[in-house]
Every structure is written in structure tokens, then in C-alpha cells.
Design a protein around this motif. Sequence first.
Motif, PDB file in Angstrom:
ATOM      1  N   LEU A   1      63.920   5.814 -26.460  1.00 39.52           N
ATOM      2  CA  LEU A   1      62.766   6.424 -27.359  1.00 39.52           C
ATOM      3  C   LEU A   1      63.465   7.614 -28.275  1.00 39.52           C
ATOM      4  O   LEU A   1      64.115   8.446 -27.703  1.00 39.52           O
ATOM      5  CB  LEU A   1      61.560   6.495 -26.649  1.00 39.52           C
ATOM      6  CG  LEU A   1      61.009   5.373 -25.953  1.00 39.52           C
ATOM      7  CD1 LEU A   1      59.905   5.433 -24.944  1.00 39.52           C
ATOM      8  CD2 LEU A   1      60.730   4.009 -26.921  1.00 39.52           C
ATOM      9  N   ALA A   2      63.144   7.796 -29.315  1.00 34.02           N
ATOM     10  CA  ALA A   2      63.243   8.992 -30.188  1.00 34.02           C
ATOM     11  C   ALA A   2      62.643  10.014 -29.634  1.00 34.02           C
ATOM     12  O   ALA A   2      61.493   9.885 -29.148  1.00 34.02           O
ATOM     13  CB  ALA A   2      63.157   8.644 -31.783  1.00 34.02           C
ATOM     14  N   GLU A   3      63.302  11.091 -29.705  1.00 28.82           N
ATOM     15  CA  GLU A   3      62.750  12.471 -29.183  1.00 28.82           C
ATOM     16  C   GLU A   3      61.545  12.766 -29.523  1.00 28.82           C
ATOM     17  O   GLU A   3      60.582  13.364 -28.986  1.00 28.82           O
ATOM     18  CB  GLU A   3      63.847  13.557 -29.013  1.00 28.82           C
ATOM     19  CG  GLU A   3      64.856  13.660 -28.068  1.00 28.82           C
ATOM     20  CD  GLU A   3      65.488  15.074 -28.250  1.00 28.82           C
ATOM     21  OE1 GLU A   3      64.825  16.105 -28.665  1.00 28.82           O
ATOM     22  OE2 GLU A   3      66.855  14.856 -28.065  1.00 28.82           O
TER      23      GLU A   3
ATOM     24  N   VAL B   1      61.988   2.755 -33.302  1.00 29.62           N
ATOM     25  CA  VAL B   1      61.908   3.931 -34.298  1.00 29.62           C
ATOM     26  C   VAL B   1      62.830   4.978 -34.017  1.00 29.62           C
ATOM     27  O   VAL B   1      63.200   5.255 -32.919  1.00 29.62           O
ATOM     28  CB  VAL B   1      60.272   4.500 -34.076  1.00 29.62           C
ATOM     29  CG1 VAL B   1      60.401   5.659 -34.534  1.00 29.62           C
ATOM     30  CG2 VAL B   1      59.295   3.559 -34.260  1.00 29.62           C
ATOM     31  N   THR B   2      63.490   5.493 -35.164  1.00 27.89           N
ATOM     32  CA  THR B   2      64.480   6.663 -35.027  1.00 27.89           C
ATOM     33  C   THR B   2      63.900   7.741 -35.294  1.00 27.89           C
ATOM     34  O   THR B   2      62.762   8.063 -35.851  1.00 27.89           O
ATOM     35  CB  THR B   2      65.516   6.435 -36.133  1.00 27.89           C
ATOM     36  OG1 THR B   2      65.156   6.589 -37.155  1.00 27.89           O
ATOM     37  CG2 THR B   2      66.259   5.041 -35.747  1.00 27.89           C
ATOM     38  N   GLY B   3      64.630   8.992 -35.041  1.00 30.71           N
ATOM     39  CA  GLY B   3      64.232  10.300 -35.420  1.00 30.71           C
ATOM     40  C   GLY B   3      64.130  10.684 -36.720  1.00 30.71           C
ATOM     41  O   GLY B   3      63.002  11.233 -37.263  1.00 30.71           O
TER      42      GLY B   3
ATOM     43  N   ASN C   1      53.260   9.467 -38.486  1.00 23.55           N
ATOM     44  CA  ASN C   1      54.247  10.802 -38.115  1.00 23.55           C
ATOM     45  C   ASN C   1      53.434  12.088 -38.414  1.00 23.55           C
ATOM     46  O   ASN C   1      52.382  11.762 -38.860  1.00 23.55           O
ATOM     47  CB  ASN C   1      55.663  10.702 -38.741  1.00 23.55           C
ATOM     48  CG  ASN C   1      55.621  10.964 -40.389  1.00 23.55           C
ATOM     49  OD1 ASN C   1      54.556  11.318 -40.805  1.00 23.55           O
ATOM     50  ND2 ASN C   1      56.759  10.806 -40.839  1.00 23.55           N
ATOM     51  N   GLU C   2      53.982  13.159 -37.882  1.00 22.22           N
ATOM     52  CA  GLU C   2      53.433  14.423 -38.260  1.00 22.22           C
ATOM     53  C   GLU C   2      52.962  14.648 -39.726  1.00 22.22           C
ATOM     54  O   GLU C   2      52.251  15.426 -40.022  1.00 22.22           O
ATOM     55  CB  GLU C   2      53.989  15.662 -37.646  1.00 22.22           C
ATOM     56  CG  GLU C   2      55.418  15.838 -38.447  1.00 22.22           C
ATOM     57  CD  GLU C   2      56.084  16.901 -37.618  1.00 22.22           C
ATOM     58  OE1 GLU C   2      55.674  18.010 -37.591  1.00 22.22           O
ATOM     59  OE2 GLU C   2      57.201  16.798 -37.182  1.00 22.22           O
TER      60      GLU C   2
ATOM     61  N   LEU D   1      60.689   9.361 -37.729  1.00 18.03           N
ATOM     62  CA  LEU D   1      59.687  10.346 -37.707  1.00 18.03           C
ATOM     63  C   LEU D   1      59.609  11.602 -38.531  1.00 18.03           C
ATOM     64  O   LEU D   1      58.604  12.096 -38.625  1.00 18.03           O
ATOM     65  CB  LEU D   1      59.738  10.490 -36.168  1.00 18.03           C
ATOM     66  CG  LEU D   1      59.527   9.375 -35.135  1.00 18.03           C
ATOM     67  CD1 LEU D   1      60.092  10.137 -33.819  1.00 18.03           C
ATOM     68  CD2 LEU D   1      58.126   8.957 -35.070  1.00 18.03           C
ATOM     69  N   LEU D   2      60.696  11.698 -39.052  1.00 16.96           N
ATOM     70  CA  LEU D   2      60.818  13.099 -39.944  1.00 16.96           C
ATOM     71  C   LEU D   2      60.455  12.721 -41.407  1.00 16.96           C
ATOM     72  O   LEU D   2      60.562  13.731 -42.248  1.00 16.96           O
ATOM     73  CB  LEU D   2      62.307  13.761 -39.967  1.00 16.96           C
ATOM     74  CG  LEU D   2      62.331  14.143 -38.443  1.00 16.96           C
ATOM     75  CD1 LEU D   2      63.869  14.818 -38.168  1.00 16.96           C
ATOM     76  CD2 LEU D   2      61.382  15.406 -37.939  1.00 16.96           C
ATOM     77  N   ALA D   3      60.658  11.529 -41.776  1.00 13.61           N
ATOM     78  CA  ALA D   3      60.523  11.008 -43.173  1.00 13.61           C
ATOM     79  C   ALA D   3      59.174  11.736 -43.805  1.00 13.61           C
ATOM     80  O   ALA D   3      58.044  11.305 -43.090  1.00 13.61           O
ATOM     81  CB  ALA D   3      60.442   9.602 -43.263  1.00 13.61           C
TER      82      ALA D   3
END
Length: 168
Positions: free
Chosen positions: A38-40, A156-158, A108-109, A161-163
Motif C-alpha cells: 500500500l502507498a505510504e 493507489v499510488t503515492g 485525498n487530503e 494521493l498527492l494529485a
Amino acid sequence: MPIKALLNRIGLLRSLTIGLMLGLLVGCGYQLKGQFRLAEGLNPLVWQSQVDADELYQTLRGTFALYGLELQTAPSGTLLRLHRETYSEVSLDETIILTLEVEWSLVNEFDRAVINRRVSRVESRLTEDDDDVREQRRQILRNRIALLVLDQLEAVTGEDLLALESGG
């Protein structure tokens, strides 16, 4: 050389050889079946439900923990949002088909849907109309849903999650 010392030395060499081979397997990316990478940025993952689904939350939390993913209710960056949890039963002859359908998304955040409203569905068959057996089957369905969700989260990639929101 005494036999006991020789046997100890052979045992040590065997242990070192096995350790070296396992290290090589891990180093080349080998993964045991049933493990998830799993992505961090997924850990910890925050539970947010639009419906009352305490039993599903407890099952997901316990299953995720087995794979090193923490599911919590406290604020964090990435949300596992539950939109709907539906149990249904259909009787066919002497069989009852139990179905659990869960609609969920991963956000995501930046409040961007990384996985947008995914429906995961599992079913089980009962041959007897017994409340205890029915509840056991519902737990099995929740466990299977947890593994399905983990399987989807593994994709899901890191970077996902940052997009940022498109156009933002």
C-alpha cells in the motif's frame, strides 16, 4: 571434530542459507500471496461514514490492521468514505442468498476523489434459516468486503494521493 559440533555447524549453515535465500526473494520484489503493498500516504486512513455501519468499521479496522494499515476516526489526510451499506436476502427454493453491497470512495487530503464511488459486492448462500448462522455469514461477507477494498487500495499510488484538483 565431535559430531555435536559438526551438527551445530550444519544447522547454522542451513539457517544462514535459508535466510540468504529469503533475503534475495524479498530484494527482488517477491511478495507472499495475501500480502498487500500500500502507498505510504494511505496510512493512517480515516473512516468517514454517511450511514450507521459500526460493524463494518470494526471489521475493516481489524482486517486492515493485519496488513499494517491503520483505520481511524481521528482527522488525517486520506479518507475512506462509506456512502452506502446494503444487506439483502433472496430466497430460492431451500437456499437463502445473502448479499452485502458497499458503496465507498477514497478521497485525498485535497478533497479529490482518488477512487470515486466504487461499489463492492459479495454474496453467500445459506441452506438453513437460522439467525446465528445468518449473523456468522454477514461477518464473513464483511471480511470479504474488507479484502476487496484492500485489493482496490493496493492499486493507489503515492502520486494519486498527492494529485491536486484538476484545474486548481
